[in-house]
Write a protein that holds these residues in place. Structure first.
Motif: not given
Length: 303
Positions: A20-26, A186-196, A217-225
């Motif tokens: 939860a702390a990681a999510v808040a930081l992200s 479940c973390d929807p930020d982990l869905a497939e996409g184009r990170p950069c 933005q979404r995939i970077e959030r998942a990385f930070c989390r």
């Protein structure tokens, strides 16, 4: 879809205090980012990555430039994640996860699992879901993860997955083989996409900029989390299993190793392969396995 995503985030928030702390930081790190407001890029440059207030472009000489919201080269101190990913320096950046002042005593292991083979034909009634072989692959990787949990010194505490059907079905197979005491989310930020924007690429320059920013933005959030040092409160090695997608895994490997993020497309991952990242207490990172598919027979190995 909105209801499912909301439910996913509620479950994710309950995994642990550390998560939860990681999510808040992200979320704090990306507060105020509006993907609809792209900063201007100078003529002769091409967009690599953006989170709204900062962008990274490549100039005509191939050099990467970090731009501020006004479209001019950013002169301030870069946030930890952006600095580690896009600095022109090759030196290791100790504060890449924003936790350099913490003193954990154990390692954190992140076991990244790509989903199984799935129906790619949009006309197929099972489009986006696992094929029969994909289900079989999921069963094999589930058994491999159980052995890693019981005998391999990587006892998972949590299994997290994307909300896309192929990842959910793979997660269900994995979950069935692990102890009931292991948490899942479940973390929807982990869905497939184009990170950069990858380098090299012939077609990526034509990708819609708005979608690229949103995915990035979404995939970077998942990385930070999920990719960071262990909690100071942990007395045992942390281990999470993350069931997600090839682009997400490849990007996370580049980011964790502080390699150029745009190199993500240079790597290839088999379906239901295992990639393991270890974050040491001092913040150093080891890639302990990439795309391991030894648990699959050659006839069962697909990409």
């Amino acid at each position: 879809e909105m209801a499912r995503s909301s439910a996913c985030f509620r479950r994710l928030a309950s995994v642990s205090a550390a998560s939860a702390a990681a999510v808040a930081l992200s979320r704090r790190s990306f507060a105020g980012c509006d993907s609809s407001q792209l900063p201007p890029a100078p003529d002769g440059t091409s967009l690599l990555w953006s989170r709204g207030d900062l962008s990274v472009v490549r100039d005509s000489k191939g050099q990467r430039i970090v731009l501020g919201q006004d479209g001019k080269p950013f002169q301030g101190t870069l946030p930890a994640g952006v600095g580690a990913a896009y600095s022109s320096r090759a030196a290791w950046q100790e504060g890449w996860d924003g936790r350099e002042r913490t003193k954990p005593s154990v390692r954190r292991n992140i076991v990244l699992v790509r989903h199984g083979e799935y129906h790619m034909d949009k006309q197929h009634e099972e489009y986006g879901k696992l094929t029969d072989r994909g289900h079989a692959q999921a069963g094999h990787v589930a058994m491999r993860l159980r052995l890693m949990h019981e005998q391999g010194g990587l006892p998972a505490q949590t299994v997290i997955h994307s909300d896309m059907p192929r990842a959910v079905q793979t997660f269900e197979a994995v979950r069935a083989h692990l102890a009931p005491s292991i948490q899942d989310a479940c973390d929807p930020d982990l869905a497939e996409g184009r990170p950069c924007v990858p380098e090299p690429s012939r077609t990526a320059r034509k990708w819609p900029a708005q979608q690229l920013v949103a995915d990035g933005q979404r995939i970077e959030r998942a990385f930070c989390r999920h990719i960071h040092r262990a909690s100071e409160e942990s007395n045992e090695e942390e281990c999470i299993v993350v069931v997600c997608h090839a682009n997400v895994i490849r990007y996370m490997v580049c980011r964790a190793l502080q390699l150029p993020p745009e190199a993500w497309l240079r790597m290839s991952l088999p379906h239901c392969s295992i990639t393991t990242i270890c974050v040491h207490p001092n913040g150093r990172v080891s890639l302990r396995g990439f795309g391991d598919s030894g648990h699959l027979d050659p006839s069962m190995t697909t990409r």
